[in-house]
Design a protein around this motif. Structure first.
Motif, PDB file in Angstrom:
ATOM      1  N   GLU A   3      22.590  68.372 136.571  1.00 40.02           N
ATOM      2  CA  GLU A   3      24.031  68.428 136.849  1.00 40.02           C
ATOM      3  C   GLU A   3      24.462  69.770 137.438  1.00 40.02           C
ATOM      4  N   SER A   4      23.755  70.843 137.063  1.00 42.47           N
ATOM      5  CA  SER A   4      24.198  72.187 137.453  1.00 42.47           C
ATOM      6  C   SER A   4      23.466  72.743 138.673  1.00 42.47           C
ATOM      7  N   ASP A   5      23.017  71.855 139.565  1.00 44.39           N
ATOM      8  CA  ASP A   5      22.463  72.271 140.863  1.00 44.39           C
ATOM      9  C   ASP A   5      21.200  73.114 140.757  1.00 44.39           C
ATOM     10  N   SER A   6      20.275  72.693 139.910  1.00 45.90           N
ATOM     11  CA  SER A   6      19.071  73.499 139.703  1.00 45.90           C
ATOM     12  C   SER A   6      17.829  72.842 140.285  1.00 45.90           C
TER      13      SER A   6
ATOM     14  N   SER B  14      20.105  68.794 143.318  1.00 46.90           N
ATOM     15  CA  SER B  14      19.139  69.377 142.400  1.00 46.90           C
ATOM     16  C   SER B  14      17.826  68.624 142.539  1.00 46.90           C
TER      17      SER B  14
ATOM     18  N   LYS C  93      13.350  77.699 134.470  1.00 47.49           N
ATOM     19  CA  LYS C  93      13.742  76.307 134.189  1.00 47.49           C
ATOM     20  C   LYS C  93      12.522  75.394 134.174  1.00 47.49           C
TER      21      LYS C  93
ATOM     22  N   TYR D 262      21.285  68.650 131.962  1.00 49.01           N
ATOM     23  CA  TYR D 262      22.099  69.826 132.295  1.00 49.01           C
ATOM     24  C   TYR D 262      21.627  70.435 133.629  1.00 49.01           C
ATOM     25  N   TYR D 263      20.311  70.627 133.751  1.00 47.17           N
ATOM     26  CA  TYR D 263      19.780  71.252 134.967  1.00 47.17           C
ATOM     27  C   TYR D 263      20.110  70.408 136.204  1.00 47.17           C
TER      28      TYR D 263
ATOM     29  N   ASP E 229      18.496  69.030 128.061  1.00 48.48           N
ATOM     30  CA  ASP E 229      18.279  70.195 128.942  1.00 48.48           C
ATOM     31  C   ASP E 229      18.111  69.729 130.385  1.00 48.48           C
TER      32      ASP E 229
END
Lengths: 236, 215
Positions: free
Chosen positions: A40-43, A137, A161, A37-38, A34
């Motif tokens: 990598e996805s600009d969070s 991120s 998140k 993922y966060y 998780d």
């Protein structure tokens, strides 16, 4: 000769510093996925946990996974003044000529450890650098029971998140140390006895080291594992 | 591989970062057009909305509309430096005017988080009125009002307070394009009903896709 070399180990297996002994427990792997993922996805994501739940180790595992293809920066706010400006931190990793021209790194993954009780301006500046894409991120890590005043503007970007790490259990602690030892010094039965006489993970590591050092200094034959009675005597 | 990589997207289509790639939807109102028209007509604008309503995205899109020219100056209240209109005017313009510190004419100033800027700084534009074309104040504090004595200077006040179901549907269409059916219509409505702002909704869409698409 260092005591651990007598056991044919290349480093002290009982150091608490997660940067030196990076362990990962199987149960944390879904949460690591998780977090990856966060990142990598600009969070912007928050990682929380009690003391010794493995927060720093968790974050460092992310860095190990994304290197070398992704620029990243790990900072431990414990080592900074409460009024530090994130701009100064971002510039500090730049080569001199870029620092002089105030050219910030772009698209960097930022991991902020021990994020507690900082000047809210720090987080507003983080928001600015995130919105302007200097920061790809951000992972904000803090102890679950700490009072952390993160501004609503950042919380609005976090959304849901959050990653909550579960507490260190006896089984986890024994597994971590057993993985580090690779069959040397203590077996699981020994570790179980030591853990039952310890107050928490840090004390467990400290007791393991104390027993191992004493054994190393008082014996010449290291071909056999330590006797359990020796361990019990040491823990009295 | 992430869910969006599996669908052929290089980047997360539900990223909440303010960017100029995606359209803005404000209940059929052309907010962007209204702001640009007002600034061009030398009118000052106050734009208000809680976190996640699209204010920074609007700012970025307007800057893009102007082609990123030096006559737009962006100031954020959380900047290290104070808001100084004299310095802004001197730093705007071409290299010649900057080198000789010639004050540029017709500068447009954007002040983000304006409610956090001390009044003495924010409203000192009066001293430079012939050089400042227009000002856009942006505030996440919806109770922020222009102080007495300056109200007449702000001809346009926009509140981003109405996020509609139609906006939500349009966001999904715009961001997913041909793959918009990934989120069924009833799911979009359900996610919309749980969201207060466009950002809430976008984050919910991302979570939906992550949980339903990831193999």
């Amino acid at each position: 000769m260092s005591w651990y070399k007598k056991f044919q180990l290349s480093r002290n297996p009982f150091l608490k510093n997660p940067k030196i002994n990076a362990d990962l427990i199987v149960k944390d792997i879904p949460k690591l996925k998780d977090l990856l993922y966060y990142v990598e996805s600009d969070s912007i994501v928050i990682v929380r946990g009690e003391k010794n739940s493995g927060k720093t180790r968790f974050a460092l595992e992310v860095l190990n996974t994304i290197k070398p293809k992704q620029k990243n920066l790990y900072i431990d706010l414990k080592h900074y003044n409460k009024n530090v400006d994130i701009e100064d931190i971002l510039l500090s990793v730049q080569p001199m000529h870029r620092r002089l021209l105030k050219l910030y790194p772009k698209n960097i993954v930022l991991i902020i450890d021990n994020a507690f009780n900082f000047n809210p301006k720090f987080y507003h500046r983080l928001q600015y650098f995130y919105d302007q894409e200097y920061i790809k991120s951000a992972v904000i890590i803090y102890k679950a029971d700490e009072l952390v005043e993160i501004p609503p503007s950042i919380m609005s970007r976090v959304g849901s998140k959050y990653i909550d790490l579960s507490n260190m259990t006896k089984d986890s602690a024994i597994k971590i140390v057993s993985n580090r030892l690779k069959g040397k010094i203590f077996n699981d039965e020994h570790l179980d006895v030591i853990y039952s006489k310890s107050k928490g993970f840090e004390d467990f590591l400290s007791n393991c080291e104390k027993i191992a050092v004493h054994y190393a200094n008082s014996r010449k034959d290291f071909s056999r594992k330590i006797d359990i009675h020796f361990i019990r005597r040491m823990l009295i | 591989m992430t869910w969006y990589n599996e669908l052929g997207y290089k980047k997360n289509p539900f990223s909440i970062k303010p960017n100029t790639k995606y359209k803005l939807f404000f209940d059929d109102k052309d907010v962007l057009g209204l702001i640009k028209k007002s600034l061009e007509a030398n009118h000052n604008v106050l734009l208000k909305g809680v976190y996640g309503t699209g204010k920074t995205t609007i700012l970025k899109q307007i800057i893009k509309l102007y082609g990123g020219k030096r006559k737009i100056f962006y100031y954020n209240a959380f900047s290290k430096e104070e808001l100084n209109y004299d310095k802004i005017i001197k730093n705007a313009g071409n290299i010649f005017s900057r080198l000789f510190k010639i004050k540029s004419a017709e500068v447009i100033v954007f002040v983000d988080e304006a409610h956090k800027v001390p009044i003495s700084q924010a409203f000192s534009y009066k001293n430079h009125e012939n050089k400042i074309k227009s000002i856009l104040f942006v505030s996440s504090d919806t109770s922020f009002i222009i102080p007495k004595g300056f109200e007449q200077d702000f001809q346009v006040i926009i509140n981003l307070d109405n996020f509609t179901q139609k906006d939500a549907i349009n966001i999904v269409k715009d961001r997913l394009g041909e793959s918009q059916d990934i989120i069924p219509h009833n799911a979009i409505i359900e996610l919309y009903n749980k969201s207060y702002t466009p950002r809430d909704f976008i984050l919910s869409c991302e979570s939906y896709c992550k949980n339903n698409i990831l193999s």
